[in-house]
Structures are given as C-alpha cells and as structure tokens.
Enzyme design. Structure first.
Site, PDB file in Angstrom:
ATOM      1  N   GLU A 301       0.835  -1.201   0.000  1.00 47.82           N
ATOM      2  CA  GLU A 301       0.000   0.000   0.000  1.00 47.82           C
ATOM      3  C   GLU A 301       0.869   1.252   0.000  1.00 47.82           C
ATOM      4  O   GLU A 301       1.033   1.914   1.027  1.00 47.82           O
ATOM      5  CB  GLU A 301      -0.955   0.013   1.198  1.00 47.82           C
ATOM      6  CG  GLU A 301      -2.116  -0.954   1.076  1.00 47.82           C
ATOM      7  CD  GLU A 301      -3.162  -0.752   2.174  1.00 47.82           C
ATOM      8  OE1 GLU A 301      -2.874  -0.043   3.169  1.00 47.82           O
ATOM      9  OE2 GLU A 301      -4.261  -1.313   2.036  1.00 47.82           O
ATOM     10  N   GLU A 393      -6.475  -6.940  -1.526  1.00 49.23           N
ATOM     11  CA  GLU A 393      -6.952  -6.783  -0.147  1.00 49.23           C
ATOM     12  C   GLU A 393      -8.278  -6.049  -0.148  1.00 49.23           C
ATOM     13  O   GLU A 393      -8.440  -5.029  -0.810  1.00 49.23           O
ATOM     14  CB  GLU A 393      -5.918  -6.011   0.684  1.00 49.23           C
ATOM     15  CG  GLU A 393      -6.257  -5.883   2.162  1.00 49.23           C
ATOM     16  CD  GLU A 393      -5.151  -5.163   2.926  1.00 49.23           C
ATOM     17  OE1 GLU A 393      -3.957  -5.503   2.713  1.00 49.23           O
ATOM     18  OE2 GLU A 393      -5.472  -4.249   3.711  1.00 49.23           O
TER      19      GLU A 393
END
Length: 475
Positions: A301, A393
């Site tokens: 991320e 995710e």
C-alpha cells in the site's frame, strides 16, 4: 449458495527427477505409510540415544555438533513418483537446526528448517515431498550448522496423490491484455484469503487451517502478508524469509497459488525499502522459480508518495524478479494505499498517463466496503477498462479492518469483480479481535477451522463467496 467442489482426482506425475516441496504436515496419501527408525539408518557423526522420552522405536539419533553430520535412510518404494518424507524430530533449543535433504545423491531440500520444539521430549514433524525411483532409494539428511541437526526420531514415507487443484488446472499464469489468464490463455478469476501479519498471527497459518482453506473453502490463492516494518522483516530477515518459504510450500502442496506480499505500509514510499526488497525477492524468486504458482506482490500500500516514485520502484524491482523467474506474474500497489490514488486526492489517470514500462504485471486495488463508497467504486470501474487489475486486499468493514459489515456495498464490488474477471483476496485469515478477521477469537489455538461455527459474520460471508469461485475454462 455453495456448489459441488470443482476439483477431481488426476494421476500423479511419475517423473524420476528428484524435486522437493517443503511443508509442515503430511501429504494426502493413497497407501499406508512406512516408517523408518533413525536408529536403523546409516549414521555419520552421531549416536543413538534413548534418554529423552517420546521417541518411537528403540531410540533416536543425536547428531554430533558439527556440520556434515548425517543420516542415510534406505527406503524401498513399489513405483516411481512423488512421495512425502515426514521427519519426526525434537529440538530442545530455541535455535533452528536446518538439514540438507538429498535423494539418491540429488539435493531436494536446501537448509530445510527444524525449529525449536520447546523441549527435547517434545516431538514435531517437518515434511518434504520428493520424487523417488521404483525400488531402493537413499535419503540422506546432513547438518549445515555447527550445532549439528535436531534429535532425529524417524522418517515416514508415504505416497502422494495429485488432484485437479487450481494450480493443476490453470498452470503458469500470465497477463493477457487486461486479464489474468491461465495456461490455456483463458481469463480466470482467483479468489482467496490473505493472512494477517505473520509476525503476529503465524499461529493461524498451520496444517488444519490451510487444509480448511483449500478443502472446505475451495480457495484458489493464499496471500502471504509479510510486513517489512511493524515488527516484521527488518527485525529478522532470515526468519521471515524462511517463514515465507514455508508458506509457499504449504500453498503449493495444496494446489493453491502463493501470492507473496511485500507488506510495506510505514513508510509509505516503497523506495525506502528498495535494498531489502531486492534481497528478499531475489531469494524468493531463485528458490521457487521452477514452480508455476508464485505471484509476486512487490508493494502493498504505497502512500504519501507520488505515482512517479512508485513507477520508478517497480521498474527497478521487476527486472530483479525477471532475472530469476522470467515468467512470474508481478503485482504493483497503486498510490493512495492502493486506491488508484483516490485516498491521496489523485486518480487512476496518473497511472493511465504514465504506465509502468514492463510486461506480465498487474496493478492492485484495495477497498473496505464500509468506508470506500461511490468515488472509489467509480475509480475502479473506470480503471478496469484501461489497466490490468487485481484486488489483493479488501474487507466488508471500515478501512481499519473493524466495525460493522457493509455486505451490500461489498457485494456490489464483488459482482463487478466477477463480471470483469478481476481476482481478489480478502483481509484477513486470523482470529484477531477485529471484525475483519474471519475466525472467532481463540480459534487459532485449536485445530478446528472448517465449517461456519468458528467464523465471525464476515467469515461466513466471505467463505460462501470463495466456495462459489470461477470454473476455470480450459478451452
């Protein structure tokens, strides 16, 4: 609604070359296993002892505290093919005592880990899978550290039956156009689960839980979430790399794809961990390059970093992996915590106008249904027509992985992903107290993971959607 499991039995390969997949549990068997006591093996620099209870047979072998101390078992099997080699051992120290495993003179497991068992009277098993020839085979274990090997109790040899698992059906994946395609060039959608951070929840990734994930949930892919900071990789690179090696082997044995997640989060700029990433992925790709189930997720991320910075990182990292594994698929996180830039006040246009200069890779997107509403969904919808995407995710809760579930918005996302054949892994496969962890608290201390009684509401919901996965076209 669930459906009949799509997997069916197929014949096992009978290739004679010795290869190994290291796991921590026995493989599925089609015949009675045969146990070979270590005290009956050929011993070099070791001694038979019986002073620690819990052994089978008449004793165990205590390796001398030197490198190259070894045991050689003479094993007879009726036919050539893959067999599980289950080593029963005790290690009363807190230090790993790895062994090299060779079959008929060919190394099949390099530095196979035998971690501490807590006491010399506590025995555990480590399993490798290797192809044996019909008739007599010589299986040698050799210590590779000055402390020698663990106390060796026995070797159990068992046949392995292959199955038409997701990997057996789809083989080596590749990116074709905007889709992830199987060995037949057909777009597929993988569905599965992400571990929680393995520095905190490794107890949730074990034989019983992974058997449930593959056999009860019918998952196609296991995302192995290895944090870099937050008590992760940077604290002990060797330990965490070995954990990932082991989880890859566990996924492989069950016919699932292994998605190796370089879970950089803080700092958000992946370039801060560039040297570490090169070291880690060089070893992972080199060790597993001959497998056809590895996917490399090189930046979890990215946040508070420009798209140009992420692009630069990716264009340095992808060649590192390609040098070892030329056909492995690579995933790259997008800016704004893998939101296609939305959480950083940007959009997917940054990527569309300045794409990564590489092939056979995909961009990743994350969403949490209770937090990420129309703006995020619309960005995903626009990007799906221009960029190859995979959702590595997501959760049905808020972006914290906690709070109430928004199953309605989550279903809207999943319906779109199914229509576009965009794969996904859900966060997360643990018993953390947060609502996004699929198991009820305390579940991971036991060995019951199948069914719905051990699941939180999000676990029940996501299990049902994994069980109704893609049928994987082959023609």
């Amino acid at each position: 609604m669930t459906r009949t499991r799509r997997w069916s039995a197929v014949a096992a390969s009978t290739a004679l070359a010795a290869t190994a997949l290291v796991t921590t549990s026995a493989s599925t068997s089609s015949a009675a296993p045969v146990r070979y006591e270590s005290e009956n093996a050929t011993i070099s620099q070791g001694v038979v002892e019986s002073n620690h209870a819990g052994f089978t047979g008449t004793g165990f072998v205590n390796f001398d505290n030197v490198t190259t101390s070894s045991l050689e078992y003479t094993v007879t099997v009726p036919s050539a093919g893959p067999y599980s080699l289950k080593f029963r051992y005790a290690n009363g120290t807190t230090t790993n005592r790895p062994l090299d495993v060779a079959v008929n003179g060919t190394l099949v497991a390099n530095d196979l880990g035998f971690p501490g068992t807590g006491a010399w009277t506590t025995y555990q098993t480590i399993t490798a899978t290797a192809n044996l020839v019909a008739g007599t085979n010589k299986i040698r274990t050799t210590s590779v550290v000055a402390e020698g090997g663990p106390n060796a109790d026995s070797l159990t040899v068992d046949t392995v039956t292959a199955a038409a698992t997701p990997v057996a059906i789809n083989g080596q994946l590749r990116v074709c156009g905007l889709k992830l395609c199987n060995q037949y060039g057909k777009p597929i959608q993988l569905r599965g689960m992400s571990t929680h951070g393995i520095q905190w929840f490794s107890q949730c990734v074990k034989t019983a839980s992974l058997d449930a994930l593959a056999g009860d949930w019918n998952a196609d892919v296991l995302r192995i979430s290895m944090y870099i900071q937050e008590g992760g990789y940077e604290t002990d690179p060797r330990r965490f790399t070995d954990l990932v090696h082991g989880y890859i082997e566990e996924a492989t044995r069950r016919g699932m794809y292994a998605l190796v997640d370089w879970h950089q989060l803080t700092p958000g700029d992946p370039n801060a961990n560039l040297a570490r990433a090169k070291t880690f992925f060089t070893e992972i790709a080199d060790r597993h390059k001959d497998k056809n189930n590895i996917i490399y997720d090189i930046a979890n991320e990215p946040n508070n970093v420009s798209w140009a910075g992420i692009k630069s990182y990716a264009e340095q990292m992808i060649p590192v992996i390609r040098a070892k594994d030329p056909d492995g698929v690579v995933f790259v996180g997008t800016h704004g915590w893998a939101s296609l830039g939305i959480s950083d006040g940007r959009t997917e246009a940054d990527i569309v106008n300045n794409p990564i200069n590489a092939t056979n890779f995909m961009y990743t997107f994350h969403f949490y249904a209770a937090s990420h509403k129309t703006e995020y969904f619309n960005a995903l919808s626009r990007a799906a027509d221009k960029l190859p995407l995979f959702v590595t995710e997501f959760g049905t809760q808020t972006a914290s992985g906690d709070g109430g579930n928004d199953f309605t918005n989550a279903q809207k996302y999943l319906d779109f992903l199914a229509a576009k054949k965009i794969g996904w892994t859900n966060w997360n496969f643990s018993d953390d107290f947060r609502s996004g962890a699929v198991f009820k608290e305390g579940t991971c201390a036991g060995n019951t993971f199948a069914g719905t009684s051990v699941l939180k509401p999000a676990g029940v919901w996501i299990r049902d959607r994994i069980r109704t996965a893609d049928d994987f076209p082959t023609s």
